[in-house]
Design a protein around this motif. Structure first.
Motif: not given
Length: 257
Positions: A251-257
């Motif tokens: 989720a953090r890798r997709t910058a939406r966490f």
């Protein structure tokens, strides 16, 4: 998904929902205790009939708050699997419980003998458990998750819902003869899984289908090899934590966490 959370009705009353589901489950707890936790179907006691309570409470509250719009919202996404974006979130949700179980099998005792159910019945059991998860997740996910995530974030919402979810199941667990240690292990596995469900809801488009799939997979995995009565939750705790941390990293890798 942020738009979904912003659009979530501020009229939702999560604490009233939690109070009502806890009160309404009392007769089912009594029936379970009165029958000594005797299994009715698939190793589950009389309390299994209470799965309709979250859906009933959520539907009544949503109708009173927003009419048809509210009712449609809490049941939304049940069959709209295309809503889940990106698609690899399905692999995360469906893979968490098997990964936890596999790691538990590696680090814990390895039961032998003939499985309680033949392995070829696994897809059928998953479908049965998916259908059984729907009335619960209409409440825990459809009614509670958007509002509590907006108020408390993914971790806070997962802890609140997961704790309530497991307290709701605690009396049937004990009535079936499980120890307090077993209940504590099941509590940890399930709360970690609930945080994962909230994260999936937050990042994969919302809706009920992913939560029902995770819920169903948890039950499917736990029924092997010796049925629910023989399942030891503690070896699965590290694996479920690892699955959750992996999902949070994605989720953090997709910058939406």
């Amino acid at each position: 998904m942020a738009a979904v959370l912003v659009a979530a009705s501020r009229r939702r009353r999560p604490w009233l929902f939690l109070l009502l589901v806890m009160v309404l489950v009392l007769p089912f707890w009594w029936a379970t205790v009165a029958t000594g936790g005797r299994a009715l179907v698939l190793g589950l006691p009389a309390a299994v009939l209470g799965i309709v309570i979250p859906a009933a409470v959520a539907s009544v509250l949503a109708w009173r708050e927003e009419g048809r719009t509210g009712l449609r919202t809490v049941w939304s996404g049940l069959v709209d699997i295309a809503r889940v974006r990106p698609r690899w979130w399905w692999a995360v949700g469906l893979g968490a419980a098997p990964v936890a179980s596999a790691l538990g099998w590696l680090i814990g005792p390895r039961p032998g003998g003939t499985p309680a159910f033949p392995w070829y019945l696994t897809p059928l059991l998953f479908v049965v458990f998916f259908l059984g998860a729907i009335p619960e997740e209409v409440g825990w996910t459809g009614y509670l998750t958007a509002r509590l995530t907006a108020d408390h974030g993914v971790l806070g919402a997962g802890l609140i819902i997961g704790t309530a979810w497991q307290l709701w199941h605690s009396v049937p667990y004990l009535a079936q003869g499980h120890t307090w240690s077993w209940v504590a292990g099941q509590f940890l596995v399930s709360v970690l899984a609930r945080i994962l469900m909230v994260l999936l809801y937050r990042h994969s488009g919302g809706g009920l289908a992913p939560a029902c799939a995770v819920h169903a997979m948890l039950n499917t995995v736990q029924i092997y090899p010796d049925g629910f009565a023989g399942f030891d939750p503690w070896p699965s705790v590290p694996g479920m934590l690892l699955a959750l941390l992996g999902a949070a990293w994605l989720a953090r890798r997709t910058a939406r966490f």
